[in-house]
Scaffold this active site. Structure first.
Site, PDB file in Angstrom:
ATOM      1  N   ASN A 205       0.822  -1.211   0.000  1.00 21.79           N
ATOM      2  CA  ASN A 205       0.000   0.000   0.000  1.00 21.79           C
ATOM      3  C   ASN A 205       0.860   1.267   0.000  1.00 21.79           C
ATOM      4  O   ASN A 205       0.464   2.299  -0.530  1.00 21.79           O
ATOM      5  CB  ASN A 205      -0.936   0.006   1.215  1.00 21.79           C
ATOM      6  CG  ASN A 205      -0.230  -0.306   2.518  1.00 21.79           C
ATOM      7  OD1 ASN A 205       0.500  -1.303   2.606  1.00 21.79           O
ATOM      8  ND2 ASN A 205      -0.425   0.513   3.516  1.00 21.79           N
ATOM      9  N   HIS A 298      -4.454  -4.886  10.526  1.00 24.44           N
ATOM     10  CA  HIS A 298      -4.867  -5.259   9.168  1.00 24.44           C
ATOM     11  C   HIS A 298      -5.692  -6.550   9.150  1.00 24.44           C
ATOM     12  O   HIS A 298      -5.676  -7.288   8.167  1.00 24.44           O
ATOM     13  CB  HIS A 298      -3.642  -5.382   8.255  1.00 24.44           C
ATOM     14  CG  HIS A 298      -2.804  -4.134   8.225  1.00 24.44           C
ATOM     15  ND1 HIS A 298      -3.308  -2.922   7.819  1.00 24.44           N
ATOM     16  CD2 HIS A 298      -1.517  -3.918   8.589  1.00 24.44           C
ATOM     17  CE1 HIS A 298      -2.349  -1.994   7.916  1.00 24.44           C
ATOM     18  NE2 HIS A 298      -1.269  -2.574   8.387  1.00 24.44           N
ATOM     19  N   HIS A 325       3.038  -6.447   5.250  1.00 22.57           N
ATOM     20  CA  HIS A 325       1.932  -5.585   5.677  1.00 22.57           C
ATOM     21  C   HIS A 325       1.791  -5.505   7.202  1.00 22.57           C
ATOM     22  O   HIS A 325       1.776  -4.415   7.755  1.00 22.57           O
ATOM     23  CB  HIS A 325       0.630  -6.052   5.035  1.00 22.57           C
ATOM     24  CG  HIS A 325      -0.426  -4.993   4.942  1.00 22.57           C
ATOM     25  ND1 HIS A 325      -0.142  -3.669   4.720  1.00 22.57           N
ATOM     26  CD2 HIS A 325      -1.787  -5.083   5.031  1.00 22.57           C
ATOM     27  CE1 HIS A 325      -1.288  -2.978   4.683  1.00 22.57           C
ATOM     28  NE2 HIS A 325      -2.277  -3.812   4.877  1.00 22.57           N
ATOM     29  N   HIS A 327       3.311  -5.662  10.712  1.00 24.41           N
ATOM     30  CA  HIS A 327       4.702  -5.448  11.142  1.00 24.41           C
ATOM     31  C   HIS A 327       5.050  -6.377  12.298  1.00 24.41           C
ATOM     32  O   HIS A 327       5.178  -5.962  13.459  1.00 24.41           O
ATOM     33  CB  HIS A 327       4.920  -3.988  11.518  1.00 24.41           C
ATOM     34  CG  HIS A 327       4.602  -3.058  10.380  1.00 24.41           C
ATOM     35  ND1 HIS A 327       4.354  -1.726  10.543  1.00 24.41           N
ATOM     36  CD2 HIS A 327       4.483  -3.303   9.048  1.00 24.41           C
ATOM     37  CE1 HIS A 327       4.099  -1.178   9.359  1.00 24.41           C
ATOM     38  NE2 HIS A 327       4.165  -2.127   8.447  1.00 24.41           N
TER      39      HIS A 327
END
Ligand SMILES: [Fe+2]
Length: 434
Positions: A205, A298, A325, A327
């Site tokens: 992203n 997420h 994505h 972490h």
């Protein structure tokens, strides 16, 4: 132009708020300082290399000068260049920013497992690279969500200590986030490693950088990090495949249409139909957003792509899926449809490269049945594919002067476990579907 800046600020604010609301990220390290250092106009900067089809390598670099040439001289002895290849170049503008001249030059055919010395555009220092071996064993270094902080530096230093052939990056590279010169500083930061071993990347992203009505997504990423999509029959730099020795690797785009009518899905079907498992017994996929994620960060974002594509990957007998994505680090059992399955893929989230947003340390409780190991620490992974049946996976936490091996596993290929024979019929059915 005046009206465009408030739009950009608004987009940035909405984006930041959406990310920050999910969880508290602890103790990120500061973004590194890069002193301004003006170079001669043809001096090669941000040099990185990537595999470009059978026995070829793409050399990419940036020059300040717009008339700098795009050729690469190379050979197997230092200072002696027997071959020269001519390349192409591009550049882009982004609001008030104009990029340097971005060069992409494919060299080859190259010998496998061989050190080459090369020079870009007839200027600057000599670089050296090593091509991957044509046969197993092959070693990969894997780390996503890198950014350019003190933690990134720590991860790169640890990767530099390990012996590997190819770097795999499952998305979120520079964390430029609209500030274009950060792409340049990121290129400078990774050059020592990325000019020596191929970096095969897919986008996250943070690469998108789209601005409604003004900018489409992935402009900077596509210009700077050209991957072998044409070489693998793809129409987009956002999804492609390549082979290293006995391994077929597929890079998918989490932010590109993935449903059954999409270009990406149909390219994936065509690519899988060409995979010969007697030649490449291992099949590995990378994408940015994890499908199996027990972290609150997420959570559920990969559900749509998983629903569309997991049946295809399962039928094809994909051995491993790497994502970023989130972490943190998480490893699953072999899994399919949300449940442990000995013929499913092993999913690994490795979005712990070290970016400025910090770690995602809130996990769902109880730990799902499919989840084996999870920890919110920065680090990197190493995958050594030893032979057609066995690979060794290890995860190394940054702890911090030396990498600490925190998780490890011997992995048996689906081909050697007999799963592929069972899947043949279902794969053919999916591949033949219109
Ligand atoms: Fe991301």
């Amino acid at each position: 132009m005046e009206g465009k800046i408030p739009t950009l600020v608004l987009v940035l604010c909405i984006f930041s708020a959406a990310v920050a609301a999910d969880y508290v990220r602890p103790q990120p390290r500061k973004t590194l300082d890069f002193p301004w250092d003006r170079k001669p106009s043809s001096y090669p900067q941000q040099v990185h290399i990537s595999l470009a089809g059978d026995r070829h390598m793409r050399i990419s670099w940036v020059t300040d000068g717009k008339s700098s040439p795009s050729y690469v001289e190379y050979g197997t002895s230092p200072g002696r260049y027997d071959s020269t290849a001519q390349g192409e170049s591009t550049s882009y503008s982004y609001l008030f920013y104009s990029s340097g001249k971005i060069h992409h030059t494919v060299i080859g055919p190259l010998e496998s497992n061989t050190v080459y010395f090369y020079r870009c555009g007839g200027e600057g220092p000599e670089f050296q690279l090593k091509t991957p071996p044509a046969e197993l064993p092959v070693a990969f270094a894997i780390a996503g969500d890198l950014g350019q902080t003190g933690w990134t530096k720590s991860t790169l230093d640890h990767i530099d200590q390990c012996k590997y052939d190819v770097h795999l990056l499952p998305g979120d590279l520079s964390y430029a986030d609209y500030i274009q010169h950060r792409w340049d500083t990121f290129g400078e930061l990774v050059q020592p490693l990325a000019s020596a071993r191929p970096w095969m990347v897919t986008q996250g992203n943070h690469e998108m950088e789209s601005i409604p009505l003004i900018k489409d997504g992935f402009q900077s990423y596509n210009a700077r990090w050209k991957m072998p999509y044409e070489e693998s029959g793809s129409s987009s730099n956002l999804f492609y495949s390549f082979e290293v020795a006995d391994i077929h690797l597929i890079m998918l785009g989490s932010y590109t249409d993935y449903d059954e009518d999409s270009e990406q899905y149909n390219w994936l079907k065509a690519d899988l139909s060409k995979v010969d498992r007697s030649k490449t017994p291992w099949l590995i996929v990378l994408s940015h957003v994890p499908w199996y994620n027990s972290n609150y960060a997420h959570q559920g974002e990969g559900d749509g792509m998983m629903q569309a594509m997991e049946p295809l990957l399962y039928a094809a007998g994909v051995d491993m899926v790497f994502a970023g994505h989130v972490h943190a680090y998480e490893r699953s059992k072999r899994v399919n449809g949300g449940k442990p399955d000995p013929c499913g893929a092993l999913h690994i989230t490795i979005g712990d490269g070290g970016n400025r947003e910090g770690l995602a340390h809130r996990y769902k409780d109880p730990q799902p049945e499919w989840s084996v190991f999870r920890e919110a620490s920065f680090g990197h992974g190493e995958l050594k594919v030893v032979n057609s049946s066995h690979a060794f996976w290890s995860w190394h936490r940054n702890d911090d002067d030396e990498p600490v091996r925190s998780d490890q596993l011997w992995i048996t290929s689906l081909k050697s476990s007999g799963c592929l024979a069972e899947k043949k019929h279902s794969l053919r059915k999916i591949l033949m579907a219109p």
